[in-house]
Every structure is written in structure tokens, then in C-alpha cells.
Design an enzyme around this catalytic site. Structure first.
Site, PDB file in Angstrom:
ATOM      1  N   SER A   1     -31.700  96.186 118.690  1.00  0.00           N
ATOM      2  CA  SER A   1     -31.781  97.679 119.729  1.00  0.00           C
ATOM      3  C   SER A   1     -29.970  98.546 119.359  1.00  0.00           C
ATOM      4  O   SER A   1     -29.655  97.694 119.378  1.00  0.00           O
ATOM      5  CB  SER A   1     -32.607  98.512 120.398  1.00  0.00           C
ATOM      6  OG  SER A   1     -31.914  99.132 121.179  1.00  0.00           O
TER       7      SER A   1
ATOM      8  N   TYR B   1     -30.249 104.206 115.717  1.00  0.00           N
ATOM      9  CA  TYR B   1     -30.268 105.195 116.282  1.00  0.00           C
ATOM     10  C   TYR B   1     -29.179 106.189 116.034  1.00  0.00           C
ATOM     11  O   TYR B   1     -28.207 106.285 115.873  1.00  0.00           O
ATOM     12  CB  TYR B   1     -30.020 105.448 118.046  1.00  0.00           C
ATOM     13  CG  TYR B   1     -31.069 104.850 118.649  1.00  0.00           C
ATOM     14  CD1 TYR B   1     -32.761 105.447 118.607  1.00  0.00           C
ATOM     15  CD2 TYR B   1     -31.136 104.431 119.645  1.00  0.00           C
ATOM     16  CE1 TYR B   1     -33.969 105.411 119.309  1.00  0.00           C
ATOM     17  CE2 TYR B   1     -32.890 103.607 120.263  1.00  0.00           C
ATOM     18  CZ  TYR B   1     -33.671 104.310 120.222  1.00  0.00           C
ATOM     19  OH  TYR B   1     -34.563 104.022 120.802  1.00  0.00           O
TER      20      TYR B   1
ATOM     21  N   THR C   1     -34.814 104.404 113.583  1.00  0.00           N
ATOM     22  CA  THR C   1     -35.722 105.103 114.882  1.00  0.00           C
ATOM     23  C   THR C   1     -35.612 106.160 114.088  1.00  0.00           C
ATOM     24  O   THR C   1     -34.491 107.246 114.386  1.00  0.00           O
ATOM     25  CB  THR C   1     -35.769 104.734 116.030  1.00  0.00           C
ATOM     26  OG1 THR C   1     -35.430 103.235 115.784  1.00  0.00           O
ATOM     27  CG2 THR C   1     -36.512 105.511 117.248  1.00  0.00           C
TER      28      THR C   1
ATOM     29  N   LYS D   1     -38.815 104.443 111.588  1.00  0.00           N
ATOM     30  CA  LYS D   1     -39.995 103.666 112.777  1.00  0.00           C
ATOM     31  C   LYS D   1     -40.202 105.067 113.407  1.00  0.00           C
ATOM     32  O   LYS D   1     -39.123 105.694 113.271  1.00  0.00           O
ATOM     33  CB  LYS D   1     -39.329 102.797 113.564  1.00  0.00           C
ATOM     34  CG  LYS D   1     -39.710 102.096 115.059  1.00  0.00           C
ATOM     35  CD  LYS D   1     -39.172 101.442 115.802  1.00  0.00           C
ATOM     36  CE  LYS D   1     -40.283 101.204 117.068  1.00  0.00           C
ATOM     37  NZ  LYS D   1     -40.048 102.084 117.672  1.00  0.00           N
TER      38      LYS D   1
ATOM     39  N   HIS E   1     -43.106 105.187 119.928  1.00  0.00           N
ATOM     40  CA  HIS E   1     -42.098 104.590 120.894  1.00  0.00           C
ATOM     41  C   HIS E   1     -42.594 104.113 122.250  1.00  0.00           C
ATOM     42  O   HIS E   1     -42.168 103.782 122.963  1.00  0.00           O
ATOM     43  CB  HIS E   1     -41.325 105.843 121.197  1.00  0.00           C
ATOM     44  CG  HIS E   1     -40.210 105.467 121.072  1.00  0.00           C
ATOM     45  ND1 HIS E   1     -38.742 105.737 120.248  1.00  0.00           N
ATOM     46  CD2 HIS E   1     -39.790 104.204 122.744  1.00  0.00           C
ATOM     47  CE1 HIS E   1     -37.828 105.066 120.524  1.00  0.00           C
ATOM     48  NE2 HIS E   1     -37.827 104.233 121.624  1.00  0.00           N
TER      49      HIS E   1
ATOM     50  N   ARG F   1     -43.267 105.942 125.008  1.00  0.00           N
ATOM     51  CA  ARG F   1     -42.640 106.850 126.164  1.00  0.00           C
ATOM     52  C   ARG F   1     -41.722 107.857 125.360  1.00  0.00           C
ATOM     53  O   ARG F   1     -40.445 108.365 126.231  1.00  0.00           O
ATOM     54  CB  ARG F   1     -40.794 105.597 126.007  1.00  0.00           C
ATOM     55  CG  ARG F   1     -41.762 104.153 126.227  1.00  0.00           C
ATOM     56  CD  ARG F   1     -41.043 103.559 125.628  1.00  0.00           C
ATOM     57  NE  ARG F   1     -39.412 102.729 126.385  1.00  0.00           N
ATOM     58  CZ  ARG F   1     -39.675 102.485 127.524  1.00  0.00           C
ATOM     59  NH1 ARG F   1     -40.256 102.266 128.047  1.00  0.00           N
ATOM     60  NH2 ARG F   1     -37.934 102.491 128.626  1.00  0.00           N
TER      61      ARG F   1
HETATM   62  C1  LIG Z   1     -38.077  98.807 127.076  1.00  0.00           C
HETATM   63  C2  LIG Z   1     -38.390  99.615 125.829  1.00  0.00           C
HETATM   64  C3  LIG Z   1     -37.335  99.300 125.211  1.00  0.00           C
HETATM   65  C4  LIG Z   1     -37.139 100.367 123.873  1.00  0.00           C
HETATM   66  N1  LIG Z   1     -35.883 100.442 123.031  1.00  0.00           N
HETATM   67  C5  LIG Z   1     -36.455 101.291 121.666  1.00  0.00           C
HETATM   68  C6  LIG Z   1     -35.413 101.476 121.188  1.00  0.00           C
HETATM   69  O1  LIG Z   1     -34.301 101.150 121.600  1.00  0.00           O
HETATM   70  N2  LIG Z   1     -35.400 101.196 120.191  1.00  0.00           N
HETATM   71  C7  LIG Z   1     -36.144 101.974 119.303  1.00  0.00           C
HETATM   72  O2  LIG Z   1     -36.697 102.212 118.105  1.00  0.00           O
HETATM   73  N3  LIG Z   1     -37.572 101.728 120.018  1.00  0.00           N
HETATM   74  C8  LIG Z   1     -37.268 100.984 121.345  1.00  0.00           C
HETATM   75  N4  LIG Z   1     -39.093 100.879 121.339  1.00  0.00           N
HETATM   76  C9  LIG Z   1     -39.735 100.969 121.253  1.00  0.00           C
HETATM   77  C10 LIG Z   1     -40.000  99.700 120.145  1.00  0.00           C
HETATM   78  O3  LIG Z   1     -39.332  99.399 119.732  1.00  0.00           O
HETATM   79  C11 LIG Z   1     -41.793  99.648 120.455  1.00  0.00           C
HETATM   80  O4  LIG Z   1     -41.859 100.895 119.634  1.00  0.00           O
HETATM   81  C12 LIG Z   1     -43.173  99.978 121.719  1.00  0.00           C
HETATM   82  O5  LIG Z   1     -42.279  99.021 122.276  1.00  0.00           O
HETATM   83  C13 LIG Z   1     -44.502  99.257 121.138  1.00  0.00           C
HETATM   84  O6  LIG Z   1     -45.220  99.398 122.080  1.00  0.00           O
HETATM   85  P1  LIG Z   1     -45.802  98.068 123.041  1.00  0.00           P
HETATM   86  O7  LIG Z   1     -44.562  97.947 123.952  1.00  0.00           O
HETATM   87  O8  LIG Z   1     -46.702  98.922 123.756  1.00  0.00           O
HETATM   88  O9  LIG Z   1     -45.563  97.123 122.288  1.00  0.00           O
HETATM   89  C14 LIG Z   1     -38.498 100.826 123.333  1.00  0.00           C
HETATM   90  C15 LIG Z   1     -40.076  99.617 124.133  1.00  0.00           C
HETATM   91  C16 LIG Z   1     -39.461 100.278 125.793  1.00  0.00           C
HETATM   92  C17 LIG Z   1     -40.588  99.162 126.129  1.00  0.00           C
END
Ligand SMILES: Cc1cc2nc3c(=O)[nH]c(=O)nc-3n(C[C@H](O)[C@H](O)[C@H](O)COP(=O)(O)O)c2cc1C
Length: 378
Positions: free
Chosen positions: A107, A130, A156, A252, A276, A279
Site C-alpha cells: 500500500s 493512492y 485504487t 481497484k 474496500h 470501509r
Molecule cells: C486495515 C485495512 C487497510 C486497508 N488499506 C488499504 C490501502 O491502503 N489501499 C487500498 O487500496 N485498500 C486498502 N484496504 C482494502 C483492501 O485492499 C481490500 O480491498 C479489503 O481488505 C478486502 O476485504 P477483506 O478485508 O474482507 O478481505 C484496506 C483494508 C483493511 C482491512
């Protein structure tokens, strides 16, 4: 670790080992967390067809993602602050993925830098970008990823502004970090974690600190990060980034068939159907529920990858049956990391591998690349 048999076991162990503010950061979705929950729950609604008396010997989970050979079609998703789940977390996760033969995605918001991970691994990894307001910084990140030999850029698209996560606010997970008695207590009661952290220099966003203009210390870093996510990001920027990068590009954060078509037109090599991990837009559908529509919209014009809610090998198989060429996992590997560092991430991958392999066999298939909708009930 021998009693840790499922991703849920790893989650429980991580909860015991990682300070609450960082564990909660992983285990949270935005607002009511409805989308976060739906990501997992909707998998349970999909039923697999049990087949018998077919030859189940010589099975293979090998496949490709964007043309790269993978030992199974499961990549580690980009996750911010991974080096806070465990000291040097990104390095350990990248090494685990490398040993397993699956892609690791670093990331932008990582604790270990692109250069840190490149120095600690032998095979190319993927870098997630990002887009920040400071385009010179974005250009320099792209160039650094190229110099480090990254083999794909994962751009992303679904975080132009940040979805609010109540747990983070309640925990005071903020930049600059607050050191209240509550936080000191959380850290002090996780001695393993603390010893690891004291043994590393990597405790801040190392892709950004000392690389972005004016960011020299923790508090200037905090101000910079809060202001930098760019709400004006557009398809024009995607074209600029594609040109500057010049390599494999994965877009993504796509849930909508119209956006998926535009991504294919933009010349992406792959898209990731993703919300995401629940989130960002709370109230959006689960990723798995929209996957078939997206696959139908783009046909074979672009490779479709998937993430969100995968907690077992069965989930991976369901996503593949619905048309994903590859999958990503976020929280499952973070739980493994928090539970046991590099060995914990390897255990995550091993649990998923065994589940996927057995499930494939019990569905009467031997080759993961040959699965499809016929393995599912309507
Ligand atoms: C703690 C955390 C931090 C994340 N940070 C990023 C990030 O920096 N960049 C990004 O594109 N996605 C980020 N994501 C999303 C993940 O890349 C991914 O889309 C997501 O975790 C998939 O769902 P899952 O956790 O249920 O497998 C983050 C997810 C989590 C849980």
C-alpha cells in the site's frame, strides 16, 4: 500455532496480541458496518454442488493473474499501516507471499517503504497507488515503484475521500498519534508486539515521510496525509498514470458495471471488484453480490479480480466460479500477521490453500482454472 485451524482462530489470536486501536483498525468498516458484514454474509448464501465418483487425483490450484504464474489465485491486498499489526509487517507479509508463490501488494500508506520491501524480497511485488493532490509526489511514487521492479501498479479508485470508521475515532487512532493513558495501557499489555516495535526503525509511513515536500516529522506528515487524498481524481488522471507507469495496470475499487466498462476502455489489464472491505460506502452491496454483473459487463475485455469478505477457501472458489480470475485477501492475512508474524501469514495462506483444494475436489474438479457457474446452485 497448531490449534489455529481457521481464519477465525487467527483473528482471535490477533485480538490477543495486537493493541486494540490497531486490531480495531483492521476489524472495522465504515458507519454501521452493514457493507462490511454483508461482504462475509453473502458468501454463506451461495451453495456449492457436491459431486461424487469423479477422479480427484492430481489436483492443481495453479493459475495466472495478469499473466503472472501464481501457486493459487489469491493475492495479498494492499492494506495501510500493516507494519502496526506486527513490526516490519509489510516485509514479513511480502516474504510469506513470495515463499508461497502468490502476489503481494504494498500500500501507499504502508509503514515499510517500497525500497524496504524490495531490499527484503527477491521476486517483484505489486504496488498500490493512492492519488494525492501533490502530483509530483504521485509521479515520484510511480517512478520509485518502477525502480524497485514492481510488476503491477494497483490504482485504487474508491478512496477520493475517506469513509468514516467509528471505531478508529473512538479509539483515538489519529495522526498525530495521541499518547493517552488508554493507549499506553493498550500497548503495555501486548509485550510481544511492543518488543517487536522496539526492535525496528519502521514506525511511520515510510513511503511518504522524507519523500513528500515539507514532510519532515510526524506532525507535518499527519497534516499532509489528512489533506492529500484527491477528491478530483478522474479518468483523465488514470490515463496520465497509465502512461507514466507504462506497465501492467490494475484498477481497484469497482462495483458498478458502468465503471467496469469505463475501466476496460481505459485500457486496464485487470479490475478489482471491491468495496474496500466495507470501509468506504456503507450501504453499498457486498462485492460478491455484484461480481456476476460486472463480469457480464466486461466480458473478456479485461481480467476481473475480486476482494471483500473472503474468509475461507470455499469463498475463494465461489468467487472464481462467479467469474473472478483471481482474488485478494485483506483482513485474513492481517489477522495471521498479528497472530504470528511471517509464520502467521504463511498459516493464513496454508489454511486457504487446504480449504480451496479440498473444496475443489468435493465439487468434482481437479483444475482450478476450469471452474465456473456449473459448480454452484442458482
Ligand atoms: C486495515 C485495512 C487497510 C486497508 N488499506 C488499504 C490501502 O491502503 N489501499 C487500498 O487500496 N485498500 C486498502 N484496504 C482494502 C483492501 O485492499 C481490500 O480491498 C479489503 O481488505 C478486502 O476485504 P477483506 O478485508 O474482507 O478481505 C484496506 C483494508 C483493511 C482491512
Amino acid at each position: 500455532m497448531s490449534t489455529l485451524l481457521t481464519i477465525d482462530d487467527l483473528k482471535r489470536q490477533a485480538r490477543r496480541r495486537v493493541p486494540k486501536m490497531f486490531f480495531d483498525y483492521a476489524d472495522s468498516g465504515s458507519w454501521t458496518e452493514a457493507t462490511y458484514r454483508a461482504n462475509e454474509e453473502d458468501f454463506a448464501k451461495i451453495k456449492l454442488r457436491q459431486r461424487v465418483l469423479v477422479d480427484m487425483t492430481n489436483r492443481s490450484l495453479e493459475s495466472t493473474m495478469i499473466g503472472e504464474k501464481v501457486s493459487m489465485p489469491i493475492a495479498l491486498a494492499p492494506t495501510g499501516l500493516t507494519g502496526m499489526q506486527h513490526a516490519d509487517g509489510e516485509i514479513l507479509a511480502a516474504q510469506a507471499a513470495e515463499e508461497f508463490g502468490v502476489p503481494f501488494t504494498l500500500s501507499t500508506m504502508s509503514i515499510c517503504s517500497i525500497e524496504d520491501v524490495a531490499a527484503a524480497t527477491k521476486k517483484p511485488f505489486w504496488f498500490q497507488l493512492y492519488v494525492m493532490r501533490d502530483r509530483d509526489f504521485v509521479a515520484s511514487l510511480i517512478d520509485r515503484a518502477k525502480d524497485a521492479g514492481c510488476s503491477a501498479l494497483v490504482l485504487t479508485l474508491d478512496l477520493q475521500i475517506l469513509g468514516q470508521r467509528h471505531k478508529d475515532l473512538r479509539n483515538g487512532l489519529s495522526t498525530p498519534p495521541k499518547f493517552t493513558p488508554k493507549h499506553v495501557w493498550q500497548v503495555a499489555t501486548r509485550p510481544r508486539w511492543l518488543v517487536g516495535m522496539m526492535g525496528t526503525r519502521r514506525r511511520t509511513f515510510r513511503n511518504i515521510a522524507c519523500h513528500a515536500k515539507g514532510v519532515t516529522d510526524l506532525s507535518s506528515l499527519a497534516v499532509w496525509t489528512a489533506e492529500q487524498f484527491d477528491p478530483r481524481l478522474s479518468w483523465k488522471d488514470v490515463a496520465w498514470i497509465k502512461e507514466r507507469w507504462g506497465g501492467k495496470l490494475i484498477l481497484k475499487g469497482i462495483l458498478d458495471p458502468d465503471d467496469a466498462r469505463m475501466a476496460a476502455e481505459a485500457g486496464a489489464d485487470a479490475i478489482v471488484v471491491s468495496n474496500h472491505g466495507g470501509r468506504q460506502l456503507d450501504g453499498a452491496p457486498s462485492s460478491i453480490s455484484v461480481l456476476p454483473r460486472v463480469v457480464e459487463a466486461v466480458g473478456d475485455r479485461v481480467e476481473v479480480h475480486f476482494d471483500g469478505g473472503i474468509r475461507s477457501g470455499q469463498d475463494v472458489l465461489k468467487a472464481l466460479c462467479l467469474g473472478a480470475k483471481g482474488t485478494f485477501i485483506g483482513r485474513p492475512f492481517l489477522y495471521g500477521l498479528g497472530a504470528g508474524g511471517k509464520d502467521g501469514v504463511k498459516l493464513t495462506l496454508d489454511i486457504l490453500r487446504k480449504e480451496l483444494d479440498t473444496t475443489l475436489a468435493l465439487c468434482g474438479k481437479r483444475d482450478i482454472t476450469e471452474v465456473g457457474k456449473s459448480l454452484l446452485y442458482d
